[in-house]
Design an enzyme around this catalytic site. Structure first.
Site, PDB file in Angstrom:
ATOM      1  N   SER A  13     -19.078  18.757 -58.165  1.00 43.64           N
ATOM      2  CA  SER A  13     -19.442  17.652 -59.063  1.00 43.64           C
ATOM      3  C   SER A  13     -19.911  16.452 -58.225  1.00 43.64           C
ATOM      4  O   SER A  13     -20.008  16.529 -56.996  1.00 43.64           O
ATOM      5  CB  SER A  13     -18.204  17.234 -59.849  1.00 43.64           C
ATOM      6  OG  SER A  13     -17.243  16.783 -58.910  1.00 43.64           O
ATOM      7  N   GLY A  14     -20.173  15.332 -58.900  1.00 43.35           N
ATOM      8  CA  GLY A  14     -20.517  14.095 -58.191  1.00 43.35           C
ATOM      9  C   GLY A  14     -19.438  13.708 -57.184  1.00 43.35           C
ATOM     10  O   GLY A  14     -19.746  13.249 -56.070  1.00 43.35           O
ATOM     11  N   HIS A  15     -18.183  13.906 -57.564  1.00 47.44           N
ATOM     12  CA  HIS A  15     -17.065  13.622 -56.651  1.00 47.44           C
ATOM     13  C   HIS A  15     -17.207  14.474 -55.379  1.00 47.44           C
ATOM     14  O   HIS A  15     -17.014  13.982 -54.262  1.00 47.44           O
ATOM     15  CB  HIS A  15     -15.764  13.927 -57.389  1.00 47.44           C
ATOM     16  CG  HIS A  15     -14.519  13.623 -56.635  1.00 47.44           C
ATOM     17  ND1 HIS A  15     -14.257  12.399 -56.063  1.00 47.44           N
ATOM     18  CD2 HIS A  15     -13.436  14.407 -56.362  1.00 47.44           C
ATOM     19  CE1 HIS A  15     -13.076  12.446 -55.475  1.00 47.44           C
ATOM     20  NE2 HIS A  15     -12.556  13.648 -55.634  1.00 47.44           N
ATOM     21  N   ASP A  35     -17.445  26.587 -56.092  1.00 43.74           N
ATOM     22  CA  ASP A  35     -17.304  26.112 -57.466  1.00 43.74           C
ATOM     23  C   ASP A  35     -17.241  27.326 -58.375  1.00 43.74           C
ATOM     24  O   ASP A  35     -17.961  28.299 -58.163  1.00 43.74           O
ATOM     25  CB  ASP A  35     -18.503  25.223 -57.840  1.00 43.74           C
ATOM     26  CG  ASP A  35     -18.230  24.408 -59.081  1.00 43.74           C
ATOM     27  OD1 ASP A  35     -17.890  23.229 -58.942  1.00 43.74           O
ATOM     28  OD2 ASP A  35     -18.330  24.963 -60.190  1.00 43.74           O
ATOM     29  N   ASP A  36     -16.413  27.251 -59.386  1.00 42.23           N
ATOM     30  CA  ASP A  36     -16.267  28.397 -60.288  1.00 42.23           C
ATOM     31  C   ASP A  36     -17.587  28.738 -60.967  1.00 42.23           C
ATOM     32  O   ASP A  36     -17.807  29.862 -61.395  1.00 42.23           O
ATOM     33  CB  ASP A  36     -15.180  28.115 -61.327  1.00 42.23           C
ATOM     34  CG  ASP A  36     -13.801  28.055 -60.673  1.00 42.23           C
ATOM     35  OD1 ASP A  36     -13.673  28.536 -59.527  1.00 42.23           O
ATOM     36  OD2 ASP A  36     -12.874  27.504 -61.290  1.00 42.23           O
ATOM     37  N   GLY A  56     -11.743  16.002 -59.741  1.00 43.95           N
ATOM     38  CA  GLY A  56     -11.274  14.699 -60.216  1.00 43.95           C
ATOM     39  C   GLY A  56     -10.012  14.777 -61.051  1.00 43.95           C
ATOM     40  O   GLY A  56      -9.176  13.872 -61.003  1.00 43.95           O
ATOM     41  N   HIS A 123       0.072  -3.634 -48.382  1.00 47.11           N
ATOM     42  CA  HIS A 123       1.201  -3.240 -47.529  1.00 47.11           C
ATOM     43  C   HIS A 123       2.341  -2.597 -48.325  1.00 47.11           C
ATOM     44  O   HIS A 123       2.695  -3.043 -49.400  1.00 47.11           O
ATOM     45  CB  HIS A 123       1.723  -4.447 -46.735  1.00 47.11           C
ATOM     46  CG  HIS A 123       2.173  -5.581 -47.611  1.00 47.11           C
ATOM     47  ND1 HIS A 123       3.453  -5.653 -48.128  1.00 47.11           N
ATOM     48  CD2 HIS A 123       1.512  -6.665 -48.079  1.00 47.11           C
ATOM     49  CE1 HIS A 123       3.558  -6.747 -48.846  1.00 47.11           C
ATOM     50  NE2 HIS A 123       2.392  -7.377 -48.848  1.00 47.11           N
ATOM     51  N   ILE A 153     -10.809   2.159 -62.854  1.00 45.89           N
ATOM     52  CA  ILE A 153     -11.730   1.376 -62.021  1.00 45.89           C
ATOM     53  C   ILE A 153     -11.509  -0.127 -62.248  1.00 45.89           C
ATOM     54  O   ILE A 153     -11.358  -0.594 -63.376  1.00 45.89           O
ATOM     55  CB  ILE A 153     -13.186   1.806 -62.330  1.00 45.89           C
ATOM     56  CG1 ILE A 153     -14.175   1.194 -61.356  1.00 45.89           C
ATOM     57  CG2 ILE A 153     -13.582   1.533 -63.782  1.00 45.89           C
ATOM     58  CD1 ILE A 153     -15.544   1.884 -61.412  1.00 45.89           C
TER      59      ILE A 153
HETATM   60  C1  LIG Z   1     -16.154   7.274 -59.072  1.00 41.45           C
HETATM   61  C2  LIG Z   1     -15.576   7.330 -60.465  1.00 41.45           C
HETATM   62  O1  LIG Z   1     -16.284   7.405 -61.424  1.00 41.45           O
HETATM   63  S1  LIG Z   1     -13.857   7.255 -60.625  1.00 41.45           S
HETATM   64  C3  LIG Z   1     -13.512   7.169 -62.375  1.00 41.45           C
HETATM   65  C4  LIG Z   1     -13.326   5.760 -62.863  1.00 41.45           C
HETATM   66  N1  LIG Z   1     -13.136   5.792 -64.315  1.00 41.45           N
HETATM   67  C5  LIG Z   1     -12.191   5.080 -64.923  1.00 41.45           C
HETATM   68  O2  LIG Z   1     -11.470   4.341 -64.314  1.00 41.45           O
HETATM   69  C6  LIG Z   1     -12.087   5.305 -66.427  1.00 41.45           C
HETATM   70  C7  LIG Z   1     -10.725   4.886 -66.986  1.00 41.45           C
HETATM   71  N2  LIG Z   1     -10.700   5.185 -68.394  1.00 41.45           N
HETATM   72  C8  LIG Z   1     -10.618   4.230 -69.386  1.00 41.45           C
HETATM   73  O3  LIG Z   1     -10.539   3.033 -69.121  1.00 41.45           O
HETATM   74  C9  LIG Z   1     -10.626   4.775 -70.810  1.00 41.45           C
HETATM   75  O4  LIG Z   1     -11.319   3.847 -71.645  1.00 41.45           O
HETATM   76  C10 LIG Z   1      -9.170   5.005 -71.316  1.00 41.45           C
HETATM   77  C11 LIG Z   1      -8.665   6.304 -70.665  1.00 41.45           C
HETATM   78  C12 LIG Z   1      -8.235   3.891 -70.980  1.00 41.45           C
HETATM   79  C13 LIG Z   1      -9.130   5.126 -72.839  1.00 41.45           C
HETATM   80  O5  LIG Z   1      -9.876   6.206 -73.245  1.00 41.45           O
HETATM   81  P1  LIG Z   1      -9.725   6.682 -74.787  1.00 41.45           P
HETATM   82  O6  LIG Z   1      -8.303   6.964 -75.109  1.00 41.45           O
HETATM   83  O7  LIG Z   1     -10.729   7.783 -74.940  1.00 41.45           O
HETATM   84  O8  LIG Z   1     -10.092   5.395 -75.599  1.00 41.45           O
HETATM   85  P2  LIG Z   1     -11.383   5.114 -76.503  1.00 41.45           P
HETATM   86  O9  LIG Z   1     -12.630   5.145 -75.667  1.00 41.45           O
HETATM   87  O10 LIG Z   1     -11.313   6.012 -77.698  1.00 41.45           O
HETATM   88  O11 LIG Z   1     -11.142   3.603 -76.954  1.00 41.45           O
HETATM   89  C14 LIG Z   1     -10.104   3.280 -77.865  1.00 41.45           C
HETATM   90  C15 LIG Z   1     -10.057   1.772 -77.960  1.00 41.45           C
HETATM   91  O12 LIG Z   1      -9.529   1.253 -76.743  1.00 41.45           O
HETATM   92  C16 LIG Z   1     -10.461   0.314 -76.151  1.00 41.45           C
HETATM   93  N3  LIG Z   1     -10.410   0.531 -74.708  1.00 41.45           N
HETATM   94  C17 LIG Z   1     -10.655   1.688 -74.023  1.00 41.45           C
HETATM   95  N4  LIG Z   1     -10.480   1.518 -72.709  1.00 41.45           N
HETATM   96  C18 LIG Z   1     -10.125   0.237 -72.537  1.00 41.45           C
HETATM   97  C19 LIG Z   1      -9.823  -0.530 -71.386  1.00 41.45           C
HETATM   98  N5  LIG Z   1      -9.855   0.010 -70.167  1.00 41.45           N
HETATM   99  N6  LIG Z   1      -9.478  -1.827 -71.562  1.00 41.45           N
HETATM  100  C20 LIG Z   1      -9.453  -2.378 -72.811  1.00 41.45           C
HETATM  101  N7  LIG Z   1      -9.733  -1.685 -73.943  1.00 41.45           N
HETATM  102  C21 LIG Z   1     -10.069  -0.399 -73.801  1.00 41.45           C
HETATM  103  C22 LIG Z   1     -11.815   0.702 -76.742  1.00 41.45           C
HETATM  104  O13 LIG Z   1     -12.684  -0.413 -76.737  1.00 41.45           O
HETATM  105  C23 LIG Z   1     -11.415   1.114 -78.124  1.00 41.45           C
HETATM  106  O14 LIG Z   1     -11.211  -0.050 -78.898  1.00 41.45           O
HETATM  107  P3  LIG Z   1     -11.631  -0.076 -80.466  1.00 41.45           P
HETATM  108  O15 LIG Z   1     -10.805   0.965 -81.125  1.00 41.45           O
HETATM  109  O16 LIG Z   1     -11.309  -1.479 -80.861  1.00 41.45           O
HETATM  110  O17 LIG Z   1     -13.089   0.251 -80.467  1.00 41.45           O
END
Ligand SMILES: CC(=O)SCCNC(=O)CCNC(=O)[C@H](O)C(C)(C)COP(=O)(O)OP(=O)(O)OC[C@H]1O[C@@H](n2cnc3c(N)ncnc32)[C@H](O)[C@@H]1OP(=O)(O)O
Length: 196
Positions: A13-15, A35-36, A56, A123, A153
């Protein structure tokens, strides 16, 4: 164990692509993706070489790590050359540390954890096995993150906080109170939204 010239990257994947860049930056001559869904799949009888698990999903990464270790492969840690790691930090096996991450004095990074791009682990933080600290997350001193927990993130965690195991902390959260095991929490300040 001496480093092999070739490394397997389990997960294309991208990761996996980001991890391949790190592998090349630290001197591996050949990267082979497993990869599978790809032509080359993991098999216990593949020629033995270093391997890193580029999956991931924290739980899947844990399961696959156990499988490849049982088959006798050397699960290595990879640290991008731009990351800054204290000499007193401990990095266990199977950890990947992406570019510009900082891991400060006395921190312990558990087996299979991901410290993603630009994350700051201050720390004496304790990062549990197969946890993921996402890009630009910042953990102040003495923070504990349980095994299999995902810190989203850009999240900030103030000093001394204990976050349980198997949690998801949403993107951009500010954690100012301890978080119990197996919950989803997010917001500023972070609140528990649901049990997982
Ligand atoms: C290199 C890389 O890419 S590493 C990967 C980095 N990725 C991340 O860090 C992603 C982290 N994931 C999130 O923040 C996600 O939004 C989660 C897991 C917290 C929630 O996901 P879900 O449970 O699917 O929530 P969903 O998208 O259905 O949103 C539900 C409600 O919560 C809110 N909500 C979702 N995430 C957040 C957040 N981080 N902060 C505040 N509110 C949030 C939405 O706006 C929504 O509000 P609404 O009902 O008023 O519209």
């Amino acid at each position: 164990m001496a480093r092999t010239s070739q490394i397997y990257i389990y997960g294309a994947s991208g990761h996996g692509l980001v991890i391949a860049d790190i592998a090349q930056a630290v001197g591996y001559e050949k990267v082979v993706f497993l990869d599978d869904k790809n032509e080359i799949k993991f098999h216990p009888n593949l020629p033995k070489a270093d391997i890193v698990i580029a999956i991931g999903s924290n739980q899947t990464r844990k399961t696959v790590t156990a499988r490849v270790k049982k088959a006798g492969f050397n699960v290595v840690s990879l640290v991008h050359p731009s990351a800054v790691i204290s000499p007193s930090a401990v990095i266990k096996s199977g950890v990947v540390v992406m570019s510009n991450a900082v891991i400060n004095a006395g921190a312990v990074i558990g087996e299979g954890a991901i410290i993603n791009s630009g994350a700051v682990v201050e720390h004496e933080c304790m990062i549990g096995e197969f946890a993921h600290i996402s890009p630009n997350a910042a953990l102040a001193g003495n923070v504990s993150v349980g095994e299999l927990t995902h810190i989203g993130i850009g999240t900030s965690v103030i000093q001394g906080i204990i976050i349980g195991k198997e949690c998801i902390i949403g993107a951009g959260s500010v954690v100012v109170r301890d978080i119990s095991n197996k919950v989803k929490a997010y917001g500023v300040p972070a609140k528990i939204i649901t049990k997982i």
